[in-house]
Design a protein around this motif. Structure first.
Motif, PDB file in Angstrom:
ATOM      1  N   GLY A  29       0.792  -0.949   0.244  1.00  0.00           N
ATOM      2  CA  GLY A  29      -0.099  -0.007   0.185  1.00  0.00           C
ATOM      3  C   GLY A  29       0.978   1.078   0.057  1.00  0.00           C
ATOM      4  N   ASN A  30       0.461   2.218   1.120  1.00  0.00           N
ATOM      5  CA  ASN A  30       1.416   3.678   0.787  1.00  0.00           C
ATOM      6  C   ASN A  30       2.147   3.233   1.904  1.00  0.00           C
ATOM      7  N   PRO A  31       3.357   3.939   1.130  1.00  0.00           N
ATOM      8  CA  PRO A  31       4.118   3.233   2.104  1.00  0.00           C
ATOM      9  C   PRO A  31       4.693   5.173   3.233  1.00  0.00           C
ATOM     10  N   TYR A  32       4.663   4.106   4.738  1.00  0.00           N
ATOM     11  CA  TYR A  32       5.455   4.983   5.034  1.00  0.00           C
ATOM     12  C   TYR A  32       6.878   4.926   5.739  1.00  0.00           C
ATOM     13  N   LEU A  33       7.264   5.409   5.776  1.00  0.00           N
ATOM     14  CA  LEU A  33       9.069   5.987   5.847  1.00  0.00           C
ATOM     15  C   LEU A  33       9.866   6.503   7.234  1.00  0.00           C
ATOM     16  N   PHE A  34      10.644   5.392   7.622  1.00  0.00           N
ATOM     17  CA  PHE A  34      11.686   6.159   8.771  1.00  0.00           C
ATOM     18  C   PHE A  34      12.828   6.085   8.718  1.00  0.00           C
ATOM     19  N   TRP A  35      13.508   6.230   9.928  1.00  0.00           N
ATOM     20  CA  TRP A  35      14.915   6.621   9.907  1.00  0.00           C
ATOM     21  C   TRP A  35      14.806   6.338  11.315  1.00  0.00           C
ATOM     22  N   TYR A  36      16.325   5.613  12.035  1.00  0.00           N
ATOM     23  CA  TYR A  36      16.414   5.902  13.312  1.00  0.00           C
ATOM     24  C   TYR A  36      17.754   5.269  13.119  1.00  0.00           C
ATOM     25  N   VAL A  37      18.291   5.860  14.273  1.00  0.00           N
ATOM     26  CA  VAL A  37      20.050   5.510  14.656  1.00  0.00           C
ATOM     27  C   VAL A  37      20.277   5.296  16.453  1.00  0.00           C
ATOM     28  N   GLN A  38      20.898   4.021  15.885  1.00  0.00           N
ATOM     29  CA  GLN A  38      21.486   3.602  17.358  1.00  0.00           C
ATOM     30  C   GLN A  38      22.817   3.657  17.848  1.00  0.00           C
ATOM     31  N   TYR A  39      22.877   4.019  18.397  1.00  0.00           N
ATOM     32  CA  TYR A  39      24.409   4.911  19.066  1.00  0.00           C
ATOM     33  C   TYR A  39      24.770   3.833  20.088  1.00  0.00           C
ATOM     34  N   GLY A  43      19.042   2.565  22.613  1.00  0.00           N
ATOM     35  CA  GLY A  43      18.120   2.165  22.214  1.00  0.00           C
ATOM     36  C   GLY A  43      17.870   3.169  20.636  1.00  0.00           C
ATOM     37  N   LEU A  44      17.084   2.690  19.264  1.00  0.00           N
ATOM     38  CA  LEU A  44      16.923   3.205  18.335  1.00  0.00           C
ATOM     39  C   LEU A  44      16.144   4.972  18.767  1.00  0.00           C
ATOM     40  N   GLN A  45      16.849   5.615  17.891  1.00  0.00           N
ATOM     41  CA  GLN A  45      16.277   6.941  18.461  1.00  0.00           C
ATOM     42  C   GLN A  45      16.090   7.633  17.148  1.00  0.00           C
ATOM     43  N   PHE A  46      14.823   7.716  17.130  1.00  0.00           N
ATOM     44  CA  PHE A  46      14.189   8.590  15.831  1.00  0.00           C
ATOM     45  C   PHE A  46      14.462   9.823  15.559  1.00  0.00           C
ATOM     46  N   LEU A  47      15.099   9.612  13.471  1.00  0.00           N
ATOM     47  CA  LEU A  47      15.331  10.809  13.435  1.00  0.00           C
ATOM     48  C   LEU A  47      14.539  11.897  12.149  1.00  0.00           C
ATOM     49  N   LEU A  48      13.785  10.926  11.793  1.00  0.00           N
ATOM     50  CA  LEU A  48      12.647  11.458  10.438  1.00  0.00           C
ATOM     51  C   LEU A  48      11.802  10.542   9.782  1.00  0.00           C
ATOM     52  N   LEU A  88      25.177   3.229  14.117  1.00  0.00           N
ATOM     53  CA  LEU A  88      23.973   2.097  13.129  1.00  0.00           C
ATOM     54  C   LEU A  88      23.113   2.784  12.669  1.00  0.00           C
ATOM     55  N   TYR A  89      22.020   2.755  11.229  1.00  0.00           N
ATOM     56  CA  TYR A  89      21.246   3.652  10.772  1.00  0.00           C
ATOM     57  C   TYR A  89      20.366   2.152  10.435  1.00  0.00           C
ATOM     58  N   PHE A  90      19.157   2.503  10.512  1.00  0.00           N
ATOM     59  CA  PHE A  90      17.499   1.725  10.723  1.00  0.00           C
ATOM     60  C   PHE A  90      16.676   2.741   9.782  1.00  0.00           C
ATOM     61  N   CYS A  91      17.057   1.790   8.432  1.00  0.00           N
ATOM     62  CA  CYS A  91      15.625   2.618   7.646  1.00  0.00           C
ATOM     63  C   CYS A  91      14.469   1.375   8.305  1.00  0.00           C
TER      64      CYS A  91
ATOM     65  N   PHE B 106      11.752   4.516  20.857  1.00  0.00           N
ATOM     66  CA  PHE B 106      12.353   2.914  21.527  1.00  0.00           C
ATOM     67  C   PHE B 106      13.033   3.417  22.643  1.00  0.00           C
ATOM     68  N   GLY B 107      12.697   2.527  23.968  1.00  0.00           N
ATOM     69  CA  GLY B 107      14.186   2.607  25.104  1.00  0.00           C
ATOM     70  C   GLY B 107      15.251   1.256  24.794  1.00  0.00           C
TER      71      GLY B 107
END
Lengths: 113, 115
Positions: A29-39, A43-48, A88-91, B106-107
Motif C-alpha cells: 500500500g502507501n509507504p510510511y517510511l522512517f529512519w532511526y539511529v542507534q548509538y 536504543g533507537l532514536q527517531f530521526l525523521l 548504526l542507522y536503520f530504515c 524506543f527504550g
C-alpha cells in the motif's frame, strides 16, 4: 510482502563531506517510511519520517531524506558529516494495511576525522 | 518528558531458566511494542499491545515467549526455559496510538545473555 533493503552494511565518509545512507523498500500500500539511529549500547532514536507531502523530509541533527516513489527509495542524507554521526542507522517501512513496522538490517556509518 | 524505560539493562541467565523483562512506556502512549535485535541482524517484531485490545502475538518465535501489559501501562516480556539462541537485545517501543503514521519511540533495551 513488505520489505526494506539497506544495501550497504558499512559506509565510511570523511568528516565534512556529504553522506548518504541508502534504503529501498517494498510495500503493498502507501509507504510510511522512517529512519532511526542507534548509538552504542543505546536504543533507537527517531530521526525523521515520510508520511505524505514534500518528498524531501528534514529531521533531527541536520539529517534529511528524499522519498522517491519511482525508485522506491528513501535515502538518508546530510550535507556535512560529523564524527559524532558515527552510529548504526536503520530504515523502516510501515504498511498502511498491516500497520506493522519492518526494519532493514542496518548500515554502520563511520565518519573519519 | 520521560522516555521509554526498560529494566534490567543487562541480564545473564543460565539455559533453562525463566526471565522477565520490563518495559515502562511513555505516559499517555496507548500502543506498546516488543522487538528483538540479534547480533548482526535487524529488528524482529515480537508482539504489540493497543489499549485494552487483544495483543498481536504474531511475531513471537515460540510458545516459550509471552507478554502481558497490566493496566494499559507497564509491560512484561517473559521467556521460559531460555535457550542460547534467545540471547539478544530486547527493545520496547511505544507510540501514541497504533496508527501507521505514528512514530514509535524506543527504550534503551535489555541485553539478554543465555549461557
Amino acid at each position: 510482502a513488505q520489505s526494506v533493503a539497506q544495501p550497504e552494511d558499512q559506509v565510511n565518509v570523511a568528516e565534512g563531506n556529504p553522506l548518504t545512507v541508502k534504503c529501498t523498500y517494498s510495500v503493498s500500500g502507501n509507504p510510511y517510511l522512517f529512519w532511526y539511529v542507534q548509538y552504542p549500547n543505546r536504543g533507537l532514536q527517531f530521526l525523521l519520517k515520510y508520511i505524505t507531502g514534500d518528498n524531501l523530509v528534514k529531521g533531527s541533527y541536520g539529517f534529511e531524506a528524499e522519498f522517491n516513489k519511482s525508485q522506491t527509495s528513501f535515502h538518508l542524507k546530510k550535507p556535512s558529516a560529523l564524527v559524532s554521526d558515527s552510529a548504526l542507522y536503520f530504515c523502516a517501512v510501515r504498511d498502511a494495511f498491516t500497520d506493522n513496522l519492518f526494519f532493514g538490517t542496518g548500515t554502520r556509518l563511520t565518519v573519519i576525522p | 518528558g520521560a522516555g521509554v524505560s526498560q529494566s534490567p539493562s543487562n541480564k545473564v541467565t543460565e539455559k533453562g531458566k525463566d526471565v522477565e523483562l520490563r518495559c515502562d512506556p511513555i505516559s499517555g502512549h496507548t500502543a506498546l511494542y516488543w522487538y528483538r535485535q540479534s547480533l548482526g541482524q535487524g529488528l524482529e517484531f515480537l508482539i504489540y499491545f493497543q489499549g485494552n485490545s487483544a495483543p498481536d502475538k504474531s511475531g513471537l518465535p515460540s510458545d516459550r515467549f509471552s507478554a502481558e501489559r497490566t493496566g494499559g501501562s507497564v509491560s512484561t516480556l517473559t521467556i521460559q526455559r531460555t535457550q542460547q539462541e534467545d540471547s539478544a537485545v530486547y527493545l520496547c517501543a511505544s507510540s501514541l496510538e497504533r496508527l501507521s503514521t505514528d512514530t514509535q519511540y524506543f527504550g534503551p533495551g535489555t541485553r539478554l545473555t543465555v549461557l
